[in-house]
Design a protein around this motif. Structure first.
Motif, short mmCIF file in Angstrom:
data_model
loop_
_atom_site.label_atom_id
_atom_site.label_comp_id
_atom_site.label_asym_id
_atom_site.label_seq_id
_atom_site.Cartn_x
_atom_site.Cartn_y
_atom_site.Cartn_z
N UNK A 65 52.32 46.41 40.26
CA UNK A 65 52.76 45.71 41.43
C UNK A 65 52.08 46.47 42.68
N UNK A 66 51.96 47.97 42.65
CA UNK A 66 51.18 48.54 43.83
C UNK A 66 49.80 48.16 43.90
N UNK A 67 49.16 47.96 42.81
CA UNK A 67 47.62 47.31 42.81
C UNK A 67 47.64 46.14 43.35
N UNK A 68 48.49 45.12 42.93
CA UNK A 68 48.44 43.79 43.08
C UNK A 68 48.94 43.70 44.85
N UNK A 69 49.69 44.46 45.33
CA UNK A 69 50.04 44.47 46.69
C UNK A 69 48.83 44.94 47.48
N UNK A 70 48.17 45.81 47.11
CA UNK A 70 46.97 46.32 47.63
C UNK A 70 45.89 45.23 47.78
N UNK A 71 45.73 44.64 46.63
CA UNK A 71 44.93 43.56 46.82
C UNK A 71 44.91 42.45 47.45
N UNK A 72 46.36 41.90 47.68
CA UNK A 72 46.85 40.90 48.60
C UNK A 72 46.64 41.52 49.93
N UNK A 73 46.73 42.52 50.21
CA UNK A 73 46.31 43.07 51.76
C UNK A 73 44.76 43.18 51.99
N UNK A 74 43.90 43.11 51.11
CA UNK A 74 42.73 43.31 51.42
C UNK A 74 42.02 42.10 51.09
N UNK A 75 42.42 41.34 49.86
CA UNK A 75 41.66 40.31 49.42
C UNK A 75 42.19 39.03 49.32
N UNK A 76 43.04 38.45 50.26
CA UNK A 76 43.79 37.22 50.11
C UNK A 76 42.76 35.99 50.00
N UNK A 77 41.70 35.98 50.32
CA UNK A 77 40.98 34.78 50.28
C UNK A 77 39.69 34.87 49.31
N UNK A 78 40.07 35.69 48.46
CA UNK A 78 39.19 35.86 47.28
C UNK A 78 39.81 35.71 45.92
N UNK A 79 39.93 34.33 45.41
CA UNK A 79 40.99 33.90 43.93
C UNK A 79 40.33 34.85 42.84
N UNK A 80 39.06 35.17 42.69
CA UNK A 80 38.32 35.80 41.61
C UNK A 80 39.00 36.99 41.54
N UNK A 81 39.13 37.86 42.60
CA UNK A 81 39.68 39.08 42.52
C UNK A 81 41.25 39.10 41.72
N UNK A 82 41.95 38.07 41.98
CA UNK A 82 43.48 37.92 41.38
C UNK A 82 43.29 37.53 39.69
N UNK A 83 42.36 36.64 39.70
CA UNK A 83 41.84 36.12 38.21
C UNK A 83 41.57 37.54 37.62
N UNK A 84 40.66 38.46 38.22
CA UNK A 84 40.21 39.47 37.45
C UNK A 84 41.68 40.65 37.23
N UNK A 85 42.47 40.59 38.09
CA UNK A 85 43.72 41.44 37.94
C UNK A 85 44.35 40.71 36.82
N UNK A 86 44.77 39.71 36.82
CA UNK A 86 45.50 39.48 35.48
C UNK A 86 44.60 39.25 34.24
N UNK A 87 43.33 39.20 34.42
CA UNK A 87 42.68 39.52 33.12
C UNK A 87 42.87 40.98 32.33
N UNK A 88 42.74 41.62 33.58
CA UNK A 88 42.68 43.31 33.30
C UNK A 88 43.95 43.54 32.43
N UNK A 89 45.05 42.72 32.79
CA UNK A 89 46.44 43.08 32.23
C UNK A 89 46.71 42.22 31.11
N UNK A 90 45.74 41.40 30.53
CA UNK A 90 45.92 40.18 29.74
C UNK A 90 47.14 39.40 29.94
#
Length: 110
Positions: free
Chosen positions: A60-85
């Motif tokens: 959750x902390x990692x995702x919140x950090x991504x949201x704070x920095x990378x809101x306009x980059x969907x591939x970052x979020x795809x990578x996050x979910x892939x990382x955690x299967x």
């Protein structure tokens, strides 16, 4: 305007199909609109809970950090979910199916 995890039109179409299968507990246009909007919000909340409700605290902390920095980059979020299967499409589909089953059984989704 309300923000939804997936587009409102998709949520609305899904709810419209459910409404066709089960009589509404309301009958005037204003109540129908209000009921439908509540169901759309409840469906969105169910999807959000399915995707994010089981994340660990560190995830959750990692995702919140991504949201704070990378809101306009969907591939970052795809990578996050892939990382955690986490299979996003399956999770969303399962959440929608579960919501639909509850709705058709007459359960309270809101």
């Amino acid at each position: 305007m309300e923000d939804y995890l997936i587009d409102r039109e998709t949520l609305e179409k899904f709810i419209d199909e459910l409404i066709k299968k089960r009589p509404l507990p309301v009958n005037n246009p204003e109540e129908i609109g209000s009921f439908k909007e509540k169901q759309i919000k409840a469906l969105d909340n169910s999807i959000i809970q399915a995707l994010f409700g089981n994340l660990t605290e560190s995830q959750s902390v990692e995702l919140n950090n991504l949201l704070a920095v990378e809101q306009e980059n969907p591939s970052v979020f795809q990578s996050f979910f892939q990382k955690y299967n986490i299979n996003v499409e399956k999770t969303i589909s399962d959440a929608m199916t579960k919501f639909g089953v509850e709705y058709l059984r007459g359960g309270q989704n809101v």
